[in-house]
Design a protein around this motif. Structure first.
Motif, mmCIF file in Angstrom:
data_model
loop_
_atom_site.group_PDB
_atom_site.id
_atom_site.type_symbol
_atom_site.label_atom_id
_atom_site.label_comp_id
_atom_site.label_asym_id
_atom_site.label_seq_id
_atom_site.Cartn_x
_atom_site.Cartn_y
_atom_site.Cartn_z
ATOM 1 N N TYR A 94 32.746 47.429 38.982
ATOM 2 C CA TYR A 94 33.137 46.081 38.557
ATOM 3 C C TYR A 94 33.319 45.161 39.746
ATOM 4 C CZ TYR A 94 37.295 43.066 38.582
ATOM 5 O OH TYR A 94 38.198 42.077 38.872
ATOM 6 N N ARG A 95 34.026 45.642 40.773
ATOM 7 C CA ARG A 95 34.341 44.759 41.899
ATOM 8 C C ARG A 95 33.098 44.403 42.696
ATOM 9 N NH1 ARG A 95 38.280 41.306 41.503
ATOM 10 N NH2 ARG A 95 38.525 40.274 43.514
ATOM 11 N N TYR A 96 32.163 45.329 42.762
ATOM 12 C CA TYR A 96 30.886 45.037 43.431
ATOM 13 C C TYR A 96 30.162 43.907 42.698
ATOM 14 C CZ TYR A 96 26.341 45.747 45.648
ATOM 15 O OH TYR A 96 25.164 45.562 46.341
ATOM 16 N N LYS A 97 30.092 44.029 41.390
ATOM 17 C CA LYS A 97 29.422 42.983 40.613
ATOM 18 C C LYS A 97 30.149 41.646 40.747
ATOM 19 C CE LYS A 97 27.459 46.098 37.117
ATOM 20 N NZ LYS A 97 27.478 46.498 35.686
ATOM 21 N N TYR A 98 31.466 41.706 40.764
ATOM 22 C CA TYR A 98 32.285 40.490 40.847
ATOM 23 C C TYR A 98 32.060 39.764 42.171
ATOM 24 C CZ TYR A 98 36.469 37.549 40.421
ATOM 25 O OH TYR A 98 37.332 36.479 40.334
ATOM 26 N N PRO A 112 30.423 39.218 35.140
ATOM 27 C CA PRO A 112 31.424 40.127 35.704
ATOM 28 C C PRO A 112 32.837 39.853 35.204
ATOM 29 C CG PRO A 112 29.924 39.377 37.410
ATOM 30 C CD PRO A 112 29.627 38.560 36.187
ATOM 31 N N CYS A 113 33.110 38.610 34.808
ATOM 32 C CA CYS A 113 34.447 38.245 34.345
ATOM 33 C C CYS A 113 34.322 37.252 33.194
ATOM 34 C CB CYS A 113 35.247 37.622 35.488
ATOM 35 S SG CYS A 113 36.888 37.015 35.011
ATOM 36 N N VAL A 114 35.211 37.368 32.225
ATOM 37 C CA VAL A 114 35.264 36.403 31.122
ATOM 38 C C VAL A 114 36.684 35.857 31.025
ATOM 39 C CG1 VAL A 114 35.109 36.062 28.621
ATOM 40 C CG2 VAL A 114 33.396 37.456 29.798
ATOM 41 N N GLN A 115 36.796 34.529 31.020
ATOM 42 C CA GLN A 115 38.090 33.886 30.831
ATOM 43 C C GLN A 115 38.188 33.392 29.389
ATOM 44 O OE1 GLN A 115 39.177 32.152 35.133
ATOM 45 N NE2 GLN A 115 40.019 30.939 33.477
ATOM 46 N N ILE A 116 39.236 33.822 28.736
ATOM 47 C CA ILE A 116 39.455 33.468 27.342
ATOM 48 C C ILE A 116 40.719 32.631 27.243
ATOM 49 C CG2 ILE A 116 39.843 34.346 25.006
ATOM 50 C CD1 ILE A 116 38.523 36.963 25.875
ATOM 51 N N ASN A 162 31.596 46.857 28.244
ATOM 52 C CA ASN A 162 30.531 46.135 28.941
ATOM 53 C C ASN A 162 31.009 45.378 30.176
ATOM 54 O OD1 ASN A 162 28.291 46.749 27.143
ATOM 55 N ND2 ASN A 162 29.354 45.488 25.634
ATOM 56 N N ILE A 163 32.284 45.008 30.219
ATOM 57 C CA ILE A 163 32.859 44.385 31.403
ATOM 58 C C ILE A 163 34.262 44.950 31.618
ATOM 59 C CG2 ILE A 163 31.571 42.260 30.883
ATOM 60 C CD1 ILE A 163 34.289 40.917 30.393
ATOM 61 N N GLU A 164 34.824 44.679 32.779
ATOM 62 C CA GLU A 164 36.175 45.153 33.094
ATOM 63 C C GLU A 164 37.186 44.024 33.221
ATOM 64 O OE1 GLU A 164 36.903 48.145 32.923
ATOM 65 O OE2 GLU A 164 35.147 49.340 33.423
ATOM 66 N N CYS A 315 26.509 26.666 42.250
ATOM 67 C CA CYS A 315 27.858 27.090 41.893
ATOM 68 C C CYS A 315 27.868 28.571 41.522
ATOM 69 C CB CYS A 315 28.375 26.251 40.731
ATOM 70 S SG CYS A 315 30.047 26.709 40.208
ATOM 71 N N SER A 316 28.743 29.336 42.146
ATOM 72 C CA SER A 316 28.809 30.782 41.916
ATOM 73 C C SER A 316 29.265 31.128 40.497
ATOM 74 C CB SER A 316 29.742 31.431 42.937
ATOM 75 O OG SER A 316 31.048 30.895 42.830
ATOM 76 N N GLU A 317 29.952 30.195 39.831
ATOM 77 C CA GLU A 317 30.451 30.476 38.473
ATOM 78 C C GLU A 317 29.319 30.847 37.522
ATOM 79 O OE1 GLU A 317 34.527 29.440 37.641
ATOM 80 O OE2 GLU A 317 33.594 30.949 38.904
ATOM 81 N N LEU A 318 28.136 30.340 37.771
ATOM 82 C CA LEU A 318 27.005 30.595 36.876
ATOM 83 C C LEU A 318 26.547 32.049 36.912
ATOM 84 C CD1 LEU A 318 25.011 27.320 37.567
ATOM 85 C CD2 LEU A 318 26.140 27.945 35.419
ATOM 86 N N TRP A 319 26.980 32.788 37.917
ATOM 87 C CA TRP A 319 26.670 34.217 38.016
ATOM 88 C C TRP A 319 27.925 35.076 37.941
ATOM 89 C CZ3 TRP A 319 24.083 30.383 40.440
ATOM 90 C CH2 TRP A 319 22.684 30.369 40.334
ATOM 91 N N LEU A 320 29.078 34.442 37.919
ATOM 92 C CA LEU A 320 30.347 35.168 38.019
ATOM 93 C C LEU A 320 31.141 35.227 36.733
ATOM 94 C CD1 LEU A 320 32.736 36.433 39.616
ATOM 95 C CD2 LEU A 320 33.448 34.104 40.203
ATOM 96 N N ARG A 321 31.243 34.107 36.041
ATOM 97 C CA ARG A 321 32.272 33.984 35.019
ATOM 98 C C ARG A 321 31.784 33.167 33.832
ATOM 99 N NH1 ARG A 321 37.213 34.072 37.503
ATOM 100 N NH2 ARG A 321 36.292 32.778 39.130
#
Length: 384
Positions: A94-98, A112-116, A162-164, A315-321
């Motif tokens: 997970y941390r590698y992907k993040y 790698p991360c989802v904010q709800i 599927n994600i952590e 923007c990194s968010e497009l691949w991160l969150r």
């Protein structure tokens, strides 16, 4: 010190704006666990992608990575030490992907991360927050609402396995949703990096017990100052005395009932003014937290009015969150708090499909081609 408004010239922060209790970090116990992962790699039933990631990370009996861009911080080492041995491989993947996927613009099947956001409503009107924008925060507006429990469960069912990383946070105060405790319980034992960001105003005995007995990895209390006057000028509607009382109660319950908790407690403020001092913050709040830090200020309170800038980096968010609003809308970021970029809803489509959709990929291409100036409000955002 009197605080009137954020200083928009402050774009970031450095290691001097971060305090961590390094006494709690002793990585000597990791070697046997890493050796066990190496021996049992074939038995972990991993995808080829995840197996390759582990091979890149674990060299000999330590975390020396053959990928020079993957370096674990003290903060991450503290997290690792809280992870059960049987789940250590999941954390490392997970941390590698993040860290690496956003950096190298690698697109996974899931973010790698989802904010709800359990709710878009908040009881504060912080000077650096979109809640300050009355065209957004008035209850009569269509932007305000609470997530229904059934919708939340549908989202979690898609993400489980599927994600952590799930974070309860975004435009509102998560604990204001009457179903929040049920949401928390539904996530139990599903995610390694479950986190909540809260202003700590609603803490009471029952909620504290629920937080400390839950599957949360990290509890973040949003506090920006050590002084009543400055705190209440930043966290409008907040009471410094109430927050201090709540934190003392939290600490008392933690020490009496959860002394061996695996939770990481963080106090995090927004670095708005140069006068804010991490030394003072750490001295004041270290008794309550493992980590005290400032996060970098972004002028969220005026996202659609900020000057157009010359930032061209993607923007990194497009691949991160991914951000999921209370009503199921999917948004690429929370700088765009009025959802100009939102074209899809989790009610109508699967999260993985949305993440890999033509629309999302078109946004990525625009950013990669250094044309973010053609997108509103990306052209006004300083993040990359």
């Amino acid at each position: 010190m009197i605080i009137n408004k954020p200083n928009k010239k402050i774009k970031g922060f450095n290691k001097n704006n971060f305090y961590l209790n390094t006494d709690k970090i002793d990585t000597r116990s990791l070697s046997p666990s890493l050796e066990l992962i190496k021996k049992n790699l074939l038995k972990l039933n991993l995808s080829d992608e995840d197996s390759d990631i582990l091979k890149k990370i674990i060299v000999q009996d330590n975390l020396t990575s053959i990928d020079n861009d993957f370096n674990l911080t003290d903060h991450e080492l503290l997290e690792i030490l809280k992870v059960p041995e049987s789940k250590l491989h999941r954390y490392l993947i997970y941390r590698y992907k993040y860290k690496i996927y956003p950096q190298k613009k690698i697109l996974g099947k899931y973010p790698p991360c989802v904010q709800i956001e359990p709710t878009s409503m908040c009881n504060y009107r912080c000077i650096m927050c979109y809640q300050k924008d009355k065209s957004f925060s008035l209850k009569s507006n269509n932007y305000m609402g609470h997530m229904k429990l059934d919708l939340f469960k549908e989202i979690i069912d898609q993400l489980d396995g599927n994600i952590e990383a799930i974070t309860f946070a975004s435009r509102g105060e998560p604990t204001l949703n009457k179903h929040f405790i049920s949401m928390l319980k539904y996530c139990d034992k599903k995610f390694l990096a479950l986190k909540i960001n809260t202003n700590a105003s609603t803490l009471n005995e029952n909620l504290i017990h629920e937080l400390l007995s839950s599957g949360l990895q990290t509890i973040v209390f949003s506090i920006d100052s050590v002084e009543k006057e400055n705190y209440e000028k930043i966290r409008v509607n907040g009471s410094f005395e109430k927050i201090l009382k709540n934190l003392n109660l939290f600490n008392k319950i933690k020490e009496e009932h959860y002394s061996k908790t695996d939770k990481i407690i963080r106090i995090s403020g927004v670095k708005i003014h140069d006068e804010q001092n991490i030394k003072d913050m750490s001295q004041k709040w270290r008794e309550f937290a493992d980590i005290v830090a400032f996060t970098n200020y972004t002028p969220w309170e005026s996202s659609y009015e900020n000057d157009i800038n010359d930032v061209v980096e993607p923007c990194s968010e497009l691949w991160l969150r991914m951000f999921i609003w209370y009503d199921g809308k999917i948004n690429p970021c929370d700088y765009d708090y009025k959802s100009l970029l939102s074209k899809q809803n989790v009610i109508k489509n699967q999260i993985s499909n949305i993440w890999n959709s033509n629309y999302y990929n078109s946004l990525r291409e625009i950013h990669l081609n250094k044309k973010r100036s053609s997108i509103e409000p990306c052209k006004r955002c300083i993040n990359y």
